[in-house]
Design a protein around this motif. Structure first.
Motif, PDB file in Angstrom:
ATOM      1  N   ALA A 102      -6.486   1.074 -13.353  1.00 30.54           N
ATOM      2  CA  ALA A 102      -6.037   0.828 -14.721  1.00 30.54           C
ATOM      3  C   ALA A 102      -4.626   1.343 -14.983  1.00 30.54           C
ATOM      4  O   ALA A 102      -3.945   0.877 -15.899  1.00 30.54           O
ATOM      5  N   TYR A 103      -4.153   2.299 -14.178  1.00 29.69           N
ATOM      6  CA  TYR A 103      -2.831   2.905 -14.393  1.00 29.69           C
ATOM      7  C   TYR A 103      -1.704   1.886 -14.317  1.00 29.69           C
ATOM      8  O   TYR A 103      -0.609   2.110 -14.859  1.00 29.69           O
ATOM      9  N   LYS A 104      -1.926   0.760 -13.660  1.00 30.94           N
ATOM     10  CA  LYS A 104      -0.839  -0.199 -13.444  1.00 30.94           C
ATOM     11  C   LYS A 104      -0.283  -0.764 -14.751  1.00 30.94           C
ATOM     12  O   LYS A 104       0.886  -1.163 -14.807  1.00 30.94           O
ATOM     13  N   SER A 105      -1.110  -0.800 -15.784  1.00 28.77           N
ATOM     14  CA  SER A 105      -0.648  -1.356 -17.055  1.00 28.77           C
ATOM     15  C   SER A 105       0.263  -0.397 -17.817  1.00 28.77           C
ATOM     16  O   SER A 105       0.771  -0.747 -18.886  1.00 28.77           O
ATOM     17  N   ARG A 106       0.514   0.787 -17.275  1.00 30.84           N
ATOM     18  CA  ARG A 106       1.440   1.720 -17.931  1.00 30.84           C
ATOM     19  C   ARG A 106       2.897   1.404 -17.610  1.00 30.84           C
ATOM     20  O   ARG A 106       3.802   2.026 -18.174  1.00 30.84           O
ATOM     21  N   PHE A 107       3.125   0.466 -16.700  1.00 27.56           N
ATOM     22  CA  PHE A 107       4.499   0.073 -16.342  1.00 27.56           C
ATOM     23  C   PHE A 107       4.819  -1.219 -17.094  1.00 27.56           C
ATOM     24  O   PHE A 107       4.291  -2.285 -16.769  1.00 27.56           O
ATOM     25  N   TYR A 131       0.846  -1.189   0.000  1.00 30.88           N
ATOM     26  CA  TYR A 131       0.000   0.000   0.000  1.00 30.88           C
ATOM     27  C   TYR A 131       0.883   1.241   0.000  1.00 30.88           C
ATOM     28  O   TYR A 131       1.950   1.250   0.632  1.00 30.88           O
ATOM     29  N   THR A 132       0.424   2.261  -0.706  1.00 30.13           N
ATOM     30  CA  THR A 132       1.115   3.545  -0.741  1.00 30.13           C
ATOM     31  C   THR A 132       0.097   4.658  -0.507  1.00 30.13           C
ATOM     32  O   THR A 132      -0.982   4.644  -1.092  1.00 30.13           O
ATOM     33  N   PHE A 133       0.444   5.588   0.353  1.00 24.69           N
ATOM     34  CA  PHE A 133      -0.405   6.768   0.527  1.00 24.69           C
ATOM     35  C   PHE A 133       0.477   8.005   0.512  1.00 24.69           C
ATOM     36  O   PHE A 133       1.659   7.943   0.859  1.00 24.69           O
ATOM     37  N   TYR A 134      -0.096   9.122   0.077  1.00 22.12           N
ATOM     38  CA  TYR A 134       0.719  10.307  -0.164  1.00 22.12           C
ATOM     39  C   TYR A 134      -0.106  11.581  -0.003  1.00 22.12           C
ATOM     40  O   TYR A 134      -1.339  11.541   0.148  1.00 22.12           O
ATOM     41  N   ASP A 135       0.593  12.693  -0.050  1.00 28.00           N
ATOM     42  CA  ASP A 135      -0.024  14.003   0.093  1.00 28.00           C
ATOM     43  C   ASP A 135      -0.896  14.278  -1.132  1.00 28.00           C
ATOM     44  O   ASP A 135      -0.368  14.456  -2.239  1.00 28.00           O
ATOM     45  N   PRO A 136      -2.221  14.330  -0.967  1.00 26.11           N
ATOM     46  CA  PRO A 136      -3.092  14.525  -2.135  1.00 26.11           C
ATOM     47  C   PRO A 136      -3.043  15.931  -2.697  1.00 26.11           C
ATOM     48  O   PRO A 136      -3.559  16.174  -3.801  1.00 26.11           O
ATOM     49  N   ASP A 137      -2.416  16.854  -1.979  1.00 23.59           N
ATOM     50  CA  ASP A 137      -2.360  18.244  -2.427  1.00 23.59           C
ATOM     51  C   ASP A 137      -1.029  18.606  -3.069  1.00 23.59           C
ATOM     52  O   ASP A 137      -0.852  19.735  -3.518  1.00 23.59           O
ATOM     53  N   TRP A 138      -0.097  17.642  -3.105  1.00 25.36           N
ATOM     54  CA  TRP A 138       1.201  17.983  -3.671  1.00 25.36           C
ATOM     55  C   TRP A 138       1.102  18.083  -5.180  1.00 25.36           C
ATOM     56  O   TRP A 138       0.194  17.550  -5.807  1.00 25.36           O
ATOM     57  N   ARG A 139       2.093  18.704  -5.794  1.00 22.59           N
ATOM     58  CA  ARG A 139       2.003  19.116  -7.196  1.00 22.59           C
ATOM     59  C   ARG A 139       2.314  18.016  -8.194  1.00 22.59           C
ATOM     60  O   ARG A 139       2.062  18.179  -9.381  1.00 22.59           O
ATOM     61  N   ALA A 140       2.873  16.919  -7.770  1.00 23.24           N
ATOM     62  CA  ALA A 140       3.372  15.912  -8.711  1.00 23.24           C
ATOM     63  C   ALA A 140       2.588  14.609  -8.618  1.00 23.24           C
ATOM     64  O   ALA A 140       1.778  14.410  -7.722  1.00 23.24           O
ATOM     65  N   SER A 141       2.842  13.723  -9.558  1.00 21.77           N
ATOM     66  CA  SER A 141       2.195  12.402  -9.599  1.00 21.77           C
ATOM     67  C   SER A 141       2.924  11.462  -8.652  1.00 21.77           C
ATOM     68  O   SER A 141       3.744  10.635  -9.066  1.00 21.77           O
ATOM     69  N   LEU A 142       2.601  11.567  -7.367  1.00 17.17           N
ATOM     70  CA  LEU A 142       3.339  10.804  -6.367  1.00 17.17           C
ATOM     71  C   LEU A 142       3.083   9.310  -6.478  1.00 17.17           C
ATOM     72  O   LEU A 142       3.975   8.510  -6.206  1.00 17.17           O
ATOM     73  N   GLY A 143       1.876   8.899  -6.844  1.00 14.81           N
ATOM     74  CA  GLY A 143       1.600   7.470  -6.978  1.00 14.81           C
ATOM     75  C   GLY A 143       2.498   6.824  -8.020  1.00 14.81           C
ATOM     76  O   GLY A 143       3.060   5.740  -7.797  1.00 14.81           O
ATOM     77  N   THR A 144       2.645   7.479  -9.161  1.00  9.41           N
ATOM     78  CA  THR A 144       3.539   6.974 -10.208  1.00  9.41           C
ATOM     79  C   THR A 144       4.982   6.956  -9.732  1.00  9.41           C
ATOM     80  O   THR A 144       5.716   5.984  -9.943  1.00  9.41           O
ATOM     81  N   TYR A 145       5.396   8.027  -9.066  1.00  6.27           N
ATOM     82  CA  TYR A 145       6.764   8.081  -8.561  1.00  6.27           C
ATOM     83  C   TYR A 145       7.025   6.968  -7.550  1.00  6.27           C
ATOM     84  O   TYR A 145       8.109   6.363  -7.538  1.00  6.27           O
ATOM     85  N   GLY A 146       6.035   6.667  -6.711  1.00 10.40           N
ATOM     86  CA  GLY A 146       6.200   5.592  -5.738  1.00 10.40           C
ATOM     87  C   GLY A 146       6.467   4.254  -6.404  1.00 10.40           C
ATOM     88  O   GLY A 146       7.308   3.470  -5.940  1.00 10.40           O
ATOM     89  N   ILE A 147       5.770   3.969  -7.487  1.00  9.98           N
ATOM     90  CA  ILE A 147       5.999   2.705  -8.202  1.00  9.98           C
ATOM     91  C   ILE A 147       7.370   2.727  -8.884  1.00  9.98           C
ATOM     92  O   ILE A 147       8.102   1.731  -8.862  1.00  9.98           O
ATOM     93  N   LEU A 148       7.718   3.845  -9.488  1.00 15.40           N
ATOM     94  CA  LEU A 148       9.040   3.948 -10.110  1.00 15.40           C
ATOM     95  C   LEU A 148      10.146   3.718  -9.086  1.00 15.40           C
ATOM     96  O   LEU A 148      11.138   3.047  -9.376  1.00 15.40           O
ATOM     97  N   TRP A 149       9.963   4.265  -7.884  1.00 19.17           N
ATOM     98  CA  TRP A 149      10.972   4.064  -6.845  1.00 19.17           C
ATOM     99  C   TRP A 149      11.048   2.591  -6.445  1.00 19.17           C
ATOM    100  O   TRP A 149      12.147   2.043  -6.266  1.00 19.17           O
ATOM    101  N   GLN A 150       9.912   1.930  -6.288  1.00 23.75           N
ATOM    102  CA  GLN A 150       9.917   0.521  -5.903  1.00 23.75           C
ATOM    103  C   GLN A 150      10.540  -0.345  -7.000  1.00 23.75           C
ATOM    104  O   GLN A 150      11.218  -1.335  -6.704  1.00 23.75           O
ATOM    105  N   LEU A 151      10.323   0.000  -8.257  1.00 27.25           N
ATOM    106  CA  LEU A 151      10.986  -0.717  -9.346  1.00 27.25           C
ATOM    107  C   LEU A 151      12.498  -0.530  -9.270  1.00 27.25           C
ATOM    108  O   LEU A 151      13.264  -1.485  -9.450  1.00 27.25           O
TER     109      LEU A 151
END
Length: 244
Positions: A221-226, A177-197
């Protein structure tokens, strides 16, 4: 001589839960298959269960068992062959220097809990996870009998922006599970997966398990972009259907 881990795995039993409202597809009911007893799900058994499409929530290891729906498809990313696309590469180069991660064992932190509540209330309102319930949060994310750890992502001034919970198994990482600041300016969910990879690659692990891909759910559905990725169908992992 018998393998002790094989003996433990054979002692596991599986039961199907009662139906409950699906949290991904509105208007549908869901059921789960759960491995029991939970104290027998050690690291070896857990690794085998992950490979068979199971996930972990606290001490419970489960997979979908819906009679009329097979929308939840297990997905894993090929770590060694993964290549960031143009958008992912740009995001990685922008955030990696300013939002580094610090690894830590699972632990309670009031700042984590505050961020978790803000994330749930903004991203998943009404799903039942946005309640100010420390016991529920602890049971869901901080309770584990396997090799679990968390990555804390902070800016230079110490501001917490994201927390990722992961399980390490012998053939990969499982993104719990990943949770993040919903008000921050960037795509943190995507960055979290990139970091785990990237983390899995540094550990020499072949797979990053992302749970379930649901084509009908915008949230999943975003998961298929990796890419390249594999999906589990009919008990076998197969390459992504688009050939990547």
């Amino acid at each position: 001589m018998s393998n002790p881990s094989e003996s433990v795995f054979r002692r596991l039993q599986f039961y199907t839960t009662a139906t409950y409202p699906c949290s991904y597809l509105p208007g549908r009911m869901a059921r789960s298959e759960v491995a029991a007893p939970t104290h027998l799900v050690d690291e070896s058994a857990y690794a085998r269960l992950i490979e068979q499409g199971f996930r972990r929530s606290g001490l419970f290891t489960y997979r979908p068992a819906c009679e009329q729906c097979q929308a939840c498809i297990p997905i894993r990313i090929d770590v060694q062959r993964f290549q960031r696309d143009r958008t992912q590469g740009k995001l990685w180069r922008r955030l990696q220097p300013i939002l580094p991660a610090r690894l830590a064992p699972l632990h309670w932190d009031a700042r984590h809990f505050e961020l978790y509540l803000r994330y749930q209330k903004r991203r998943h309102p009404g799903a039942g996870m946005d309640q100010d319930d420390q016991a529920q949060y602890t049971q869901f994310l901080l309770t584990s009998r396997v090799h679990s750890e968390m990555a804390e992502f902070r800016e230079d001034d110490g501001t917490l922006r994201m927390v990722a919970i992961m399980d390490r198994i012998d053939h990969g990482l499982s993104a719990v599970y990943t949770f993040y600041d919903p008000d921050w300016r960037a795509s943190l969910g995507t960055y979290g997966i990139l970091w785990q990879l990237d983390y899995a690659a540094r550990l020499g692990l072949p797979w990053l398990y992302l749970g379930y891909w649901i084509g009908e759910s915008r949230k999943m559905a975003y998961k298929s972009r990796f890419r390249p990725y594999q999906i589990l169908r009919g008990g076998a992992w197969t390459a992504s259907p688009d050939g990547d």
